[in-house]
Design an enzyme around this catalytic site. Structure first.
Site, mmCIF file in Angstrom:
data_model
loop_
_atom_site.group_PDB
_atom_site.id
_atom_site.type_symbol
_atom_site.label_atom_id
_atom_site.label_comp_id
_atom_site.label_asym_id
_atom_site.label_seq_id
_atom_site.Cartn_x
_atom_site.Cartn_y
_atom_site.Cartn_z
ATOM 1 N N LYS A 44 0.820 -1.189 0.000
ATOM 2 C CA LYS A 44 0.000 0.000 0.000
ATOM 3 C C LYS A 44 0.872 1.265 0.000
ATOM 4 O O LYS A 44 0.399 2.353 -0.281
ATOM 5 C CB LYS A 44 -0.876 0.026 1.270
ATOM 6 N N GLY A 45 2.150 1.093 0.326
ATOM 7 C CA GLY A 45 3.016 2.231 0.626
ATOM 8 C C GLY A 45 3.208 3.230 -0.500
ATOM 9 O O GLY A 45 3.390 4.417 -0.241
ATOM 10 N N GLU A 101 7.943 2.403 -5.939
ATOM 11 C CA GLU A 101 8.054 2.044 -4.526
ATOM 12 C C GLU A 101 8.091 3.286 -3.649
ATOM 13 O O GLU A 101 8.482 4.363 -4.103
ATOM 14 C CB GLU A 101 9.352 1.240 -4.289
ATOM 15 N N ASP A 102 7.690 3.107 -2.407
ATOM 16 C CA ASP A 102 7.793 4.210 -1.450
ATOM 17 C C ASP A 102 9.226 4.374 -0.955
ATOM 18 O O ASP A 102 9.747 5.481 -0.890
ATOM 19 C CB ASP A 102 6.833 3.998 -0.272
ATOM 20 N N ASP A 105 14.920 -0.324 1.056
ATOM 21 C CA ASP A 105 15.587 -0.571 2.337
ATOM 22 C C ASP A 105 16.643 -1.658 2.110
ATOM 23 O O ASP A 105 17.740 -1.377 1.628
ATOM 24 C CB ASP A 105 14.472 -0.983 3.317
ATOM 25 N N LYS A 133 17.248 4.199 1.305
ATOM 26 C CA LYS A 133 18.128 4.074 2.481
ATOM 27 C C LYS A 133 19.280 3.132 2.113
ATOM 28 O O LYS A 133 19.262 1.955 2.473
ATOM 29 C CB LYS A 133 17.361 3.467 3.655
ATOM 30 N N PHE A 154 13.674 5.157 10.819
ATOM 31 C CA PHE A 154 12.361 4.646 10.438
ATOM 32 C C PHE A 154 11.430 5.830 10.190
ATOM 33 O O PHE A 154 11.206 6.655 11.068
ATOM 34 C CB PHE A 154 11.793 3.712 11.503
ATOM 35 N N ASP A 161 3.940 3.553 6.406
ATOM 36 C CA ASP A 161 3.226 3.290 7.654
ATOM 37 C C ASP A 161 4.125 2.718 8.745
ATOM 38 O O ASP A 161 5.215 2.199 8.475
ATOM 39 C CB ASP A 161 2.110 2.280 7.413
ATOM 40 N N ARG A 167 -0.031 6.710 7.285
ATOM 41 C CA ARG A 167 0.059 6.790 5.815
ATOM 42 C C ARG A 167 -0.508 8.108 5.303
ATOM 43 O O ARG A 167 -0.116 8.587 4.240
ATOM 44 C CB ARG A 167 -0.729 5.639 5.169
HETATM 45 P P1 IMP Z 1 13.080 -3.867 1.131
HETATM 46 O O1 IMP Z 1 12.706 -5.108 0.417
HETATM 47 O O2 IMP Z 1 13.776 -4.164 2.438
HETATM 48 O O3 IMP Z 1 13.824 -2.865 0.311
HETATM 49 O O4 IMP Z 1 11.699 -3.285 1.622
HETATM 50 C C1 IMP Z 1 11.137 -2.123 1.285
HETATM 51 C C2 IMP Z 1 9.806 -2.033 2.035
HETATM 52 O O5 IMP Z 1 10.065 -1.994 3.444
HETATM 53 C C3 IMP Z 1 9.069 -0.762 1.712
HETATM 54 O O6 IMP Z 1 8.142 -0.951 0.687
HETATM 55 C C4 IMP Z 1 8.370 -0.437 3.025
HETATM 56 O O7 IMP Z 1 7.128 -1.069 3.065
HETATM 57 C C5 IMP Z 1 9.210 -1.063 4.092
HETATM 58 N N1 IMP Z 1 10.045 -0.059 4.778
HETATM 59 C C6 IMP Z 1 11.385 0.040 4.760
HETATM 60 N N2 IMP Z 1 11.817 1.080 5.484
HETATM 61 C C7 IMP Z 1 10.711 1.685 5.986
HETATM 62 C C8 IMP Z 1 10.509 2.847 6.809
HETATM 63 O O8 IMP Z 1 11.422 3.563 7.246
HETATM 64 N N3 IMP Z 1 9.210 3.143 7.103
HETATM 65 C C9 IMP Z 1 8.164 2.404 6.650
HETATM 66 N N4 IMP Z 1 8.310 1.314 5.872
HETATM 67 C C10 IMP Z 1 9.571 0.952 5.545
HETATM 68 MG MG MG Z 2 5.662 -1.227 1.922
#
Ligand code: IMP
Ligand code: MG
Length: 183
Positions: A44-45, A101-102, A105, A133, A154, A161, A167
């Protein structure tokens, strides 16, 4: 809600500037592609980011949705990607996808989705994230379009969220660690 925010990291104005800059790049990059351009909003992000971005894209564009999860607990990635909602198309070879993507990470979600859509025969797959990040990467991954590199904090708001809340904040803010139990 505002009491839980330590500081604003990306203001409404800056989000608007990010969307303008990225949309201008997309408009230039896909002007003569000759294929269908499809934005995939990762629920949903990236709902809020996709909405703002698509309004600034001046080319014909389709919007589609996927829902994936990578998070085992509320703030730490599990490393396993589950696809809960998938796209259904029989014209993959005619489509240039941009996955929206939002935040990136660990990098696992987007690197997995790029591989997945290419395996399904997409003409091309690029990635676009509002926030990045890079300090948190677990797999090598560089987004094609990136709004802003942020420190390892975070963050919530503008789609992002914590436990399904925040959100609807119109900006991105750092969540007070005492709210999520971290430091
Ligand atoms: P990745 O697969 O670890 O890159 O995951 C990315 C997902 O992790 C994003 O779509 C977010 O849903 C979640 N995420 C990572 N960091 C944050 C944050 O600081 N706040 C909220 N959601 C996060
Ligand atoms: Mg997400």
């Amino acid at each position: 809600m505002l009491n839980d925010i330590e500081s604003v990291l990306v203001s409404e104005k800056e989000i608007d500037e990010i969307c303008t800059r990225i949309a201008n790049s997309i408009n230039a990059d896909y002007k003569d592609s000759g294929k269908k351009l499809v934005l995939i909003c990762i629920l949903k992000g990236s709902l809020a980011f996709t909405c703002e971005l698509m309004k600034k894209i001046t080319l014909p564009v389709e919007i589609d949705f996927m829902k994936v999860s990578s998070y085992g607990s509320k703030t730490v990635s599990s490393g396993v990607i589950n696809i809960h909602l998938d796209i259904k198309r029989d014209d993959m070879e005619d489509v240039d996808f941009i996955i929206i993507e939002d935040i990136v990470d660990s990098g696992r979600t987007l690197s997995h989705l790029v591989r997945y859509l290419k395996e399904r025969g997409a003409n091309s797959v690029r990635t676009c994230t509002m926030l990045d990040k890079p300090d948190r990467r677990k797999v090598e991954f560089v987004p094609d379009y990136s709004g802003k590199v942020i420190p390892d904090k975070f963050v919530v708001g503008f789609g992002l969220d914590y436990d399904e809340k925040y959100r609807n904040l119109p900006f991105v803010g750092i969540l007070k660690p005492e709210v999520w139990g971290g430091q």
